[in-house]
Design an enzyme around this catalytic site. Structure first.
Site, PDB file in Angstrom:
ATOM      1  N   ARG A   1       0.851  -1.205   0.000  1.00 18.07           N
ATOM      2  CA  ARG A   1       0.000   0.000   0.000  1.00 18.07           C
ATOM      3  C   ARG A   1       0.881   1.249   0.000  1.00 18.07           C
ATOM      4  O   ARG A   1       1.054   1.894  -1.014  1.00 18.07           O
ATOM      5  CB  ARG A   1      -0.953  -0.032   1.220  1.00 18.07           C
ATOM      6  CG  ARG A   1      -2.155   0.893   1.085  1.00 18.07           C
ATOM      7  CD  ARG A   1      -1.896   2.326   1.459  1.00 18.07           C
ATOM      8  NE  ARG A   1      -1.344   2.463   2.810  1.00 18.07           N
ATOM      9  CZ  ARG A   1      -0.835   3.589   3.282  1.00 18.07           C
ATOM     10  NH1 ARG A   1      -0.798   4.662   2.523  1.00 18.07           N
ATOM     11  NH2 ARG A   1      -0.329   3.644   4.499  1.00 18.07           N
ATOM     12  N   ASP A   2       1.491   1.548   1.128  1.00 20.72           N
ATOM     13  CA  ASP A   2       2.275   2.787   1.240  1.00 20.72           C
ATOM     14  C   ASP A   2       3.500   2.746   0.334  1.00 20.72           C
ATOM     15  O   ASP A   2       3.933   3.769  -0.197  1.00 20.72           O
ATOM     16  CB  ASP A   2       2.698   2.983   2.702  1.00 20.72           C
ATOM     17  CG  ASP A   2       3.160   4.401   2.989  1.00 20.72           C
ATOM     18  OD1 ASP A   2       3.135   5.236   2.080  1.00 20.72           O
ATOM     19  OD2 ASP A   2       3.546   4.674   4.133  1.00 20.72           O
TER      20      ASP A   2
ATOM     21  N   HIS B   1       3.807   4.206  12.827  1.00 25.27           N
ATOM     22  CA  HIS B   1       4.083   4.107  11.395  1.00 25.27           C
ATOM     23  C   HIS B   1       5.182   5.126  11.122  1.00 25.27           C
ATOM     24  O   HIS B   1       4.963   6.333  11.243  1.00 25.27           O
ATOM     25  CB  HIS B   1       2.800   4.431  10.621  1.00 25.27           C
ATOM     26  CG  HIS B   1       2.984   4.518   9.138  1.00 25.27           C
ATOM     27  ND1 HIS B   1       2.609   3.493   8.287  1.00 25.27           N
ATOM     28  CD2 HIS B   1       3.484   5.498   8.339  1.00 25.27           C
ATOM     29  CE1 HIS B   1       2.876   3.842   7.039  1.00 25.27           C
ATOM     30  NE2 HIS B   1       3.409   5.054   7.035  1.00 25.27           N
TER      31      HIS B   1
ATOM     32  N   HIS C   1       8.695   6.693   8.988  1.00 22.55           N
ATOM     33  CA  HIS C   1       9.433   6.830   7.723  1.00 22.55           C
ATOM     34  C   HIS C   1      10.886   7.170   8.031  1.00 22.55           C
ATOM     35  O   HIS C   1      11.199   7.705   9.086  1.00 22.55           O
ATOM     36  CB  HIS C   1       8.794   7.910   6.848  1.00 22.55           C
ATOM     37  CG  HIS C   1       7.555   7.438   6.148  1.00 22.55           C
ATOM     38  ND1 HIS C   1       7.376   7.522   4.795  1.00 22.55           N
ATOM     39  CD2 HIS C   1       6.438   6.850   6.630  1.00 22.55           C
ATOM     40  CE1 HIS C   1       6.200   7.017   4.458  1.00 22.55           C
ATOM     41  NE2 HIS C   1       5.596   6.609   5.561  1.00 22.55           N
TER      42      HIS C   1
ATOM     43  N   CYS D   1       4.478   9.503   0.523  1.00 20.57           N
ATOM     44  CA  CYS D   1       3.112  10.030   0.481  1.00 20.57           C
ATOM     45  C   CYS D   1       3.044  11.022  -0.660  1.00 20.57           C
ATOM     46  O   CYS D   1       3.788  12.002  -0.678  1.00 20.57           O
ATOM     47  CB  CYS D   1       2.760  10.713   1.798  1.00 20.57           C
ATOM     48  SG  CYS D   1       1.138  11.509   1.753  1.00 20.57           S
TER      49      CYS D   1
ATOM     50  N   ASN E   1       9.304   4.236   3.850  1.00 17.31           N
ATOM     51  CA  ASN E   1       9.001   3.654   5.154  1.00 17.31           C
ATOM     52  C   ASN E   1      10.274   3.060   5.755  1.00 17.31           C
ATOM     53  O   ASN E   1      11.251   2.805   5.053  1.00 17.31           O
ATOM     54  CB  ASN E   1       7.988   2.505   4.980  1.00 17.31           C
ATOM     55  CG  ASN E   1       6.596   3.001   4.658  1.00 17.31           C
ATOM     56  OD1 ASN E   1       5.833   3.335   5.557  1.00 17.31           O
ATOM     57  ND2 ASN E   1       6.275   3.060   3.380  1.00 17.31           N
TER      58      ASN E   1
END
Lengths: 302, 302
Positions: A9-10, A203, A205, A236, A245
């Protein structure tokens, strides 16, 4: 100890090319074979905005077939949450930006408007799909590349509002990677003082090179649930300057070396990296473990 | 808080090409202009073994001319220490490997034989150059790529033997980058219990991606003196698998973000990176800060 893989996803939403559904499924299967037990496999967002996510329905349906895997899908609104539930996701992850600028850019709503959207999703899930979990990720909880500094009181206020809506899984996201370890400890403590065990995860980065150190800081203040992406993919699209990430395999190496059992096998992650590279050959892959190799003296946690 | 730049010594000895004396001096001047107050500028070792260090005498003499800079030079034996003192180094750094295999490969002596060499250097300095400082770096204190696991008791034993010889500045080096944060805390505490404030610093490598997290762990147990290399250069020619030192600019970013004043300016370090790249254009340069840029919201420690 839970490491949730968010690469599909990310990781993919910033990728330069589109990964095929088959390649995504092979990669997800490889991650699960390595022992990863939670994977955020995609997001239910308009394909015109993030074309990489156009096949999320098919990917969720595939991932559901993997025994023991918790399949997570991101949804920015009720419509997306409904699509996630229809596809069979075990958990829906909804983002709420703490900073107004990121909220507007990413969701075209104010933070309070998005909290109200979450309230609607809570009500709908309770009514329609009580077995499906809901988690909310508080984006830009440690700084925003649009608004700058994000005050701790703002994070606490949003987390409290979510908890008041009955959300029992709330995470804090360093969306742009500006956090430092002292800040991680401080914000985690402040939010926990307000919402208690509803604060579950981080979460992080690695924009500034502090991602793994920030995970360590979180670990020290009791966080046991971390998002990460294989090879440090990610970013993002609406947060200029954000990069990948934290690297799943480097995080797992740290946790296991420190004696925390993740259930994840490093050799398996290295194999999954090969599947990722096959499916997305032009994408830069980060991470030190894969470069250095697993040390001969590495001992997995019991 | 002290960040000692070791790039011109540890960083260069693995470099593929030879940096000219002029380029080294420009880089060192750039580091000092950024506020770096301690630089390990080279080592007095036979040029046939490490040709990158053949001009250390000239580099020490140049660096001595920079006001306020502590000039450190590595020496593996008495002869090297004498050369360092003759050139004018403020401090001589002598390595002692904790693991027998690394000691043999790096110094062609056993750890105990090298402790005895240190004893001779202590005596000579006391007699001849009492104003020159001596520090000893305990190499492979957290693992060895030749011998494997390095027991904590072995580190404590070597540190105690050095302290017994009157060495008052002892550092622990993760030469091959195998350490994890829990181990850093444990070994630091065990060594400090034995030798007290004679334990001053940590020398960390980022081989496995845990270098900055390990620095954080050291910070938490009271270490205030860290080695690092601009752009993460470095390694050890006799420790297969070892890769770069922790990245000076990323470490300084973390420390300053957390409120620890280093006296070092990040913009100045970015400028020094350009000088390094000019002098060594083929060398890979690491570090996230330089890629991401200094965030607009970054606040230096007061």
């Amino acid at each position: 100890m839970t490491v949730c893989e968010v690469g599909p996803r990310d990781g993919l939403q910033m990728a330069k090319s589109i990964m095929t559904t088959e390649a995504k499924c092979a990669w997800i299967a490889g991650l699960a074979a390595a022992g990863v037990r939670e994977i955020e496999v995609g997001s239910f967002v308009p394909a015109r905005l993030i074309p990489q996510m156009a096949d999320t329905d098919a990917v969720v349906r595939f991932a559901k077939g993997i025994a023991g895997l918790t399949v997570v899908a991101l949804a920015p609104n009720l419509r997306g949450a409904q699509a996630a539930v229809m596809a069979g996701a075990h958990r829906v992850s909804v983002p709420v930006s703490v900073s107004a600028g990121h909220s507007r850019a990413n969701l075209n709503r104010s933070p309070d408007e998005q909290v109200a959207v979450v309230g609607g999703i809570v009500a709908w899930l309770r009514e329609t799909a009580p077995g499906v979990e809901l988690e909310v990720a508080c984006s830009t909880a440690f700084g925003c590349s649009i608004d700058g500094v994000v005050p701790e009181t703002g994070v606490v206020r949003i987390a409290a509002a979510l908890a008041a809506h009955g959300v029992s899984q709330i995470g804090l996201a360093d969306t742009v990677g500006y956090a430092n370890p002292a800040q991680i400890r401080s914000v985690v403590r402040a939010v926990r003082a307000e919402i208690g065990p509803a604060l579950v995860g981080l979460h992080l980065h690695d924009t500034m090179g502090l991602g793994i150190a920030n995970a360590l800081a979180g670990l020290e203040v009791g966080i046991r649930d971390f998002d990460a992406a294989l090879a440090g993919l990610g970013g993002c699209p609406f947060a200029p300057g954000a990069s990948g990430n934290i690297v799943t395999e480097d995080l797992v190496f740290m946790l296991e070396s420190m004696g925390f059992a993740t259930g994840i096998d490093l050799d398996g992650l290295i194999k999954a990296r090969a599947l990722l590279h096959q499916g997305l050959p032009d994408e830069a892959m980060h991470g030190q473990l894969a470069k250095a190799g697993i040390p001969r003296i590495f001992q997995r946690a019991a």
